[in-house]
Write a protein that holds these residues in place. Sequence first.
Motif, PDB file in Angstrom:
ATOM      1  N   LEU A  23       0.568  -1.236   0.002  1.00 28.08           N
ATOM      2  CA  LEU A  23       0.448   0.067  -0.284  1.00 28.08           C
ATOM      3  C   LEU A  23       0.561   0.936   0.331  1.00 28.08           C
ATOM      4  O   LEU A  23       0.945   2.444  -0.936  1.00 28.08           O
ATOM      5  CB  LEU A  23      -0.866   0.072   1.231  1.00 28.08           C
ATOM      6  CG  LEU A  23      -2.270  -1.132   0.838  1.00 28.08           C
ATOM      7  CD1 LEU A  23      -2.778  -0.563   2.503  1.00 28.08           C
ATOM      8  CD2 LEU A  23      -2.854  -0.802  -0.007  1.00 28.08           C
ATOM      9  N   TRP A  24       2.099   1.059   0.655  1.00 30.33           N
ATOM     10  CA  TRP A  24       2.214   2.249   1.265  1.00 30.33           C
ATOM     11  C   TRP A  24       3.527   2.891  -0.073  1.00 30.33           C
ATOM     12  O   TRP A  24       3.373   3.501  -1.181  1.00 30.33           O
ATOM     13  CB  TRP A  24       3.748   1.861   1.656  1.00 30.33           C
ATOM     14  CG  TRP A  24       4.664   3.551   3.087  1.00 30.33           C
ATOM     15  CD1 TRP A  24       5.037   4.019   1.358  1.00 30.33           C
ATOM     16  CD2 TRP A  24       5.358   3.428   3.387  1.00 30.33           C
ATOM     17  NE1 TRP A  24       5.616   5.557   2.198  1.00 30.33           N
ATOM     18  CE2 TRP A  24       5.940   4.810   3.492  1.00 30.33           C
ATOM     19  CE3 TRP A  24       5.384   2.992   4.323  1.00 30.33           C
ATOM     20  CZ2 TRP A  24       7.304   5.272   4.335  1.00 30.33           C
ATOM     21  CZ3 TRP A  24       6.363   2.945   5.664  1.00 30.33           C
ATOM     22  CH2 TRP A  24       6.997   4.102   5.665  1.00 30.33           C
ATOM     23  N   HIS A  25       4.479   1.607  -0.548  1.00 27.82           N
ATOM     24  CA  HIS A  25       5.049   2.033  -2.155  1.00 27.82           C
ATOM     25  C   HIS A  25       4.134   2.192  -3.083  1.00 27.82           C
ATOM     26  O   HIS A  25       4.932   2.389  -3.850  1.00 27.82           O
ATOM     27  CB  HIS A  25       5.760   1.097  -1.848  1.00 27.82           C
ATOM     28  CG  HIS A  25       6.912   1.545  -0.686  1.00 27.82           C
ATOM     29  ND1 HIS A  25       7.965   2.289  -0.390  1.00 27.82           N
ATOM     30  CD2 HIS A  25       7.294   0.276   0.325  1.00 27.82           C
ATOM     31  CE1 HIS A  25       8.938   2.480   0.879  1.00 27.82           C
ATOM     32  NE2 HIS A  25       8.391   1.662   1.328  1.00 27.82           N
ATOM     33  N   SER A  29       2.081   6.152  -1.244  1.00 28.24           N
ATOM     34  CA  SER A  29       3.701   7.150  -0.952  1.00 28.24           C
ATOM     35  C   SER A  29       4.582   7.112  -2.111  1.00 28.24           C
ATOM     36  O   SER A  29       5.354   6.894  -1.448  1.00 28.24           O
ATOM     37  CB  SER A  29       3.855   7.350   0.063  1.00 28.24           C
ATOM     38  OG  SER A  29       4.764   9.040   0.050  1.00 28.24           O
ATOM     39  N   PRO A  30       3.810   6.500  -4.110  1.00 27.36           N
ATOM     40  CA  PRO A  30       4.976   6.448  -4.074  1.00 27.36           C
ATOM     41  C   PRO A  30       6.753   7.065  -4.218  1.00 27.36           C
ATOM     42  O   PRO A  30       5.851   8.362  -4.353  1.00 27.36           O
ATOM     43  CB  PRO A  30       4.407   5.795  -5.545  1.00 27.36           C
ATOM     44  CG  PRO A  30       2.893   6.098  -5.732  1.00 27.36           C
ATOM     45  CD  PRO A  30       2.585   7.009  -4.716  1.00 27.36           C
ATOM     46  N   HIS A  31       7.341   6.454  -4.644  1.00 23.36           N
ATOM     47  CA  HIS A  31       9.140   7.610  -4.460  1.00 23.36           C
ATOM     48  C   HIS A  31       9.009   8.054  -5.560  1.00 23.36           C
ATOM     49  O   HIS A  31       8.323   7.455  -6.956  1.00 23.36           O
ATOM     50  CB  HIS A  31       9.736   5.892  -4.648  1.00 23.36           C
ATOM     51  CG  HIS A  31      10.923   6.801  -3.928  1.00 23.36           C
ATOM     52  ND1 HIS A  31      11.873   6.915  -5.166  1.00 23.36           N
ATOM     53  CD2 HIS A  31      11.975   6.820  -2.920  1.00 23.36           C
ATOM     54  CE1 HIS A  31      13.428   7.972  -4.331  1.00 23.36           C
ATOM     55  NE2 HIS A  31      13.200   7.982  -3.421  1.00 23.36           N
ATOM     56  N   SER A  35      10.401   3.501  -9.914  1.00 23.57           N
ATOM     57  CA  SER A  35       9.351   2.730  -9.864  1.00 23.57           C
ATOM     58  C   SER A  35       8.915   2.192  -8.278  1.00 23.57           C
ATOM     59  O   SER A  35      10.205   1.609  -7.901  1.00 23.57           O
ATOM     60  CB  SER A  35      10.137   1.995 -11.171  1.00 23.57           C
ATOM     61  OG  SER A  35      10.222   0.091 -10.803  1.00 23.57           O
ATOM     62  N   VAL A  36       7.623   1.834  -8.926  1.00 28.10           N
ATOM     63  CA  VAL A  36       6.568   1.213  -8.046  1.00 28.10           C
ATOM     64  C   VAL A  36       7.323  -0.289  -8.006  1.00 28.10           C
ATOM     65  O   VAL A  36       7.563  -0.967  -6.662  1.00 28.10           O
ATOM     66  CB  VAL A  36       5.308   1.139  -8.257  1.00 28.10           C
ATOM     67  CG1 VAL A  36       4.825   0.129  -7.268  1.00 28.10           C
ATOM     68  CG2 VAL A  36       4.661   2.668  -7.748  1.00 28.10           C
ATOM     69  N   THR A  37       7.805  -0.700  -9.208  1.00 24.77           N
ATOM     70  CA  THR A  37       8.217  -2.212  -9.274  1.00 24.77           C
ATOM     71  C   THR A  37       9.657  -2.251  -8.843  1.00 24.77           C
ATOM     72  O   THR A  37       9.531  -2.716  -7.572  1.00 24.77           O
ATOM     73  CB  THR A  37       8.041  -2.711 -10.655  1.00 24.77           C
ATOM     74  OG1 THR A  37       7.119  -2.689 -10.990  1.00 24.77           O
ATOM     75  CG2 THR A  37       8.549  -3.478 -10.746  1.00 24.77           C
ATOM     76  N   PHE A  38      10.170  -1.371  -9.010  1.00 24.89           N
ATOM     77  CA  PHE A  38      11.991  -1.509  -8.507  1.00 24.89           C
ATOM     78  C   PHE A  38      11.187  -1.992  -6.719  1.00 24.89           C
ATOM     79  O   PHE A  38      12.267  -2.499  -5.542  1.00 24.89           O
ATOM     80  CB  PHE A  38      12.450  -0.256  -8.860  1.00 24.89           C
ATOM     81  CG  PHE A  38      14.116  -0.140  -8.049  1.00 24.89           C
ATOM     82  CD1 PHE A  38      14.978  -1.414  -8.116  1.00 24.89           C
ATOM     83  CD2 PHE A  38      14.530   0.800  -6.543  1.00 24.89           C
ATOM     84  CE1 PHE A  38      16.323  -1.192  -7.261  1.00 24.89           C
ATOM     85  CE2 PHE A  38      15.198   0.312  -6.158  1.00 24.89           C
ATOM     86  CZ  PHE A  38      15.944  -0.106  -6.695  1.00 24.89           C
ATOM     87  N   MET A  39      10.365  -0.414  -5.962  1.00 24.81           N
ATOM     88  CA  MET A  39      10.393  -0.610  -4.168  1.00 24.81           C
ATOM     89  C   MET A  39       9.804  -1.548  -4.184  1.00 24.81           C
ATOM     90  O   MET A  39      10.147  -2.464  -2.748  1.00 24.81           O
ATOM     91  CB  MET A  39       9.173   1.014  -4.471  1.00 24.81           C
ATOM     92  CG  MET A  39       9.955   1.867  -4.386  1.00 24.81           C
ATOM     93  SD  MET A  39      12.000   2.307  -3.326  1.00 24.81           S
ATOM     94  CE  MET A  39      11.114   2.563  -1.664  1.00 24.81           C
ATOM     95  N   TRP A  88       3.507   9.637   9.417  1.00 22.16           N
ATOM     96  CA  TRP A  88       2.633   8.578  10.387  1.00 22.16           C
ATOM     97  C   TRP A  88       2.494   7.133   9.448  1.00 22.16           C
ATOM     98  O   TRP A  88       2.059   6.376  10.040  1.00 22.16           O
ATOM     99  CB  TRP A  88       1.354   9.011   9.583  1.00 22.16           C
ATOM    100  CG  TRP A  88       0.684   8.634   8.632  1.00 22.16           C
ATOM    101  CD1 TRP A  88       1.037  10.450   7.424  1.00 22.16           C
ATOM    102  CD2 TRP A  88       0.011   8.003   7.744  1.00 22.16           C
ATOM    103  NE1 TRP A  88       0.703   9.812   5.684  1.00 22.16           N
ATOM    104  CE2 TRP A  88      -0.307   9.221   6.384  1.00 22.16           C
ATOM    105  CE3 TRP A  88      -0.258   7.562   8.097  1.00 22.16           C
ATOM    106  CZ2 TRP A  88      -0.779   7.789   5.225  1.00 22.16           C
ATOM    107  CZ3 TRP A  88      -1.322   6.742   7.140  1.00 22.16           C
ATOM    108  CH2 TRP A  88      -0.968   7.194   6.111  1.00 22.16           C
ATOM    109  N   LEU A  89       3.555   7.356   7.990  1.00 18.93           N
ATOM    110  CA  LEU A  89       3.121   6.348   7.049  1.00 18.93           C
ATOM    111  C   LEU A  89       5.114   5.414   8.460  1.00 18.93           C
ATOM    112  O   LEU A  89       4.401   4.270   8.140  1.00 18.93           O
ATOM    113  CB  LEU A  89       3.908   6.287   6.296  1.00 18.93           C
ATOM    114  CG  LEU A  89       2.774   6.688   5.048  1.00 18.93           C
ATOM    115  CD1 LEU A  89       3.962   7.580   4.337  1.00 18.93           C
ATOM    116  CD2 LEU A  89       1.926   6.123   5.018  1.00 18.93           C
TER     117      LEU A  89
END
Length: 125
Positions: A23-25, A29-31, A35-39, A88-89
């Motif tokens: 959910l977070w990454h 709050s994606p970086h 990329s989302v995949t990398f995270m 908070w995350l």
Amino acid sequence: MTTKLARLLALVGYFGLMLWVVLWHGFISPHPQLSVTFMLVMWLPWLLVPIKGMLNGNPYTHAWAVYMLMPYFLHGGVLLWSDEGERWLAIVELLLASTMFIGNMYYAKLRGRELGLSIRKKKKA
């Protein structure tokens, strides 16, 4: 604390942390530069390593799985201190990791006792 409660805490923390990482990454709050995949490839595999033993209730797996939590404690602690926007995350991450840590430690101890498992003390010569 009972063995059942300890196992429940361990599993809630474990699966909660898995879901929280996604959910977070992935959504909350994606970086901005990665990329989302990398995270997800960077954060999820750690949690997948002990899945079989966690699901089977193996006390040894519960005992060593706490070492897998170190990156999540460090990540949450650093962000708690340094990034006001994601504080908070980080708190949620730390709460889930702490829940898993406490549950795993107590489950390993209590279930190990039930099964008669122990670390033998060295005999004096």
